[in-house]
Design an enzyme around this catalytic site. Sequence first.
Site, mmCIF file in Angstrom:
data_model
loop_
_atom_site.group_PDB
_atom_site.id
_atom_site.type_symbol
_atom_site.label_atom_id
_atom_site.label_comp_id
_atom_site.label_asym_id
_atom_site.label_seq_id
_atom_site.Cartn_x
_atom_site.Cartn_y
_atom_site.Cartn_z
ATOM 1 N N ASP A 192 2.655 2.331 2.358
ATOM 2 C CA ASP A 192 4.040 2.055 2.907
ATOM 3 C C ASP A 192 4.963 1.855 1.742
ATOM 4 O O ASP A 192 6.199 2.340 1.617
ATOM 5 C CB ASP A 192 3.863 1.053 4.003
ATOM 6 C CG ASP A 192 5.119 0.866 4.850
ATOM 7 O OD1 ASP A 192 6.110 1.715 4.978
ATOM 8 O OD2 ASP A 192 5.235 -0.086 5.628
ATOM 9 N N GLY B 157 0.796 -1.271 0.018
ATOM 10 C CA GLY B 157 -0.146 0.137 -0.140
ATOM 11 C C GLY B 157 0.840 1.108 0.045
ATOM 12 O O GLY B 157 1.949 1.361 -0.790
#
Length: 175
Positions: A39, A37
Amino acid sequence: MYNYKNVDINLLQGDITKLEVDAIVNAANNTLLGGGGVDGAIHRAGGREILEQCKKLGGCPTGEARITVAGDLPARYVIHTVGPKYKIDKNKEVFLKSAYTNSLNLADDYKLDSIAFPSISTGVYGYPIMEAVDIALQALGEKIDSGTNLKKINFILFSEEDFNVYKEAFDKKLL
Ligand code: ADP
């Protein structure tokens, strides 16, 4: 654009890694060593300098926040925070709110003017965005009420659908 007590609040749609703000917030996991995602996107675009600093931090408990440089990103800092996993964590409302509050507090500790948040926990961690946006707004309101150095607080949603959920909630609360 909204304004609450002289703080500009912006809703944006797009990719947080492109934003030229003092700090972007990363919806990280407890290891701080990267993930999927937002991150993954931040570590990919920011390069290895962010990961090098993250390794030295030794992880981050759920609801807390840590700060690193932003490597190759246009932002100056990355604030890494860990939201709750919706189906697993108890007291998820408390943890989600403190993820926002602790990120804002860290930005104030560093006397930053601008920050951008993704929608914490509403991806892989499964928090329904309609519940999550109310918690984000609560944390935002309380922080501004208690005083902040921040001049501009941005929320950036990746999808148009998420953006529209945020817009409806922000219109209700802030217009
Ligand atoms: P979590 O594990 O906290 O749920 P995710 O990264 O899975 O975090 O998802 C959080 C939100 O971030 C989701 O709404 C997802 O669509 C969004 N997102 C993913 N990539 C980006 C990006 N590059 N910029 C902004 N938001 C993003």
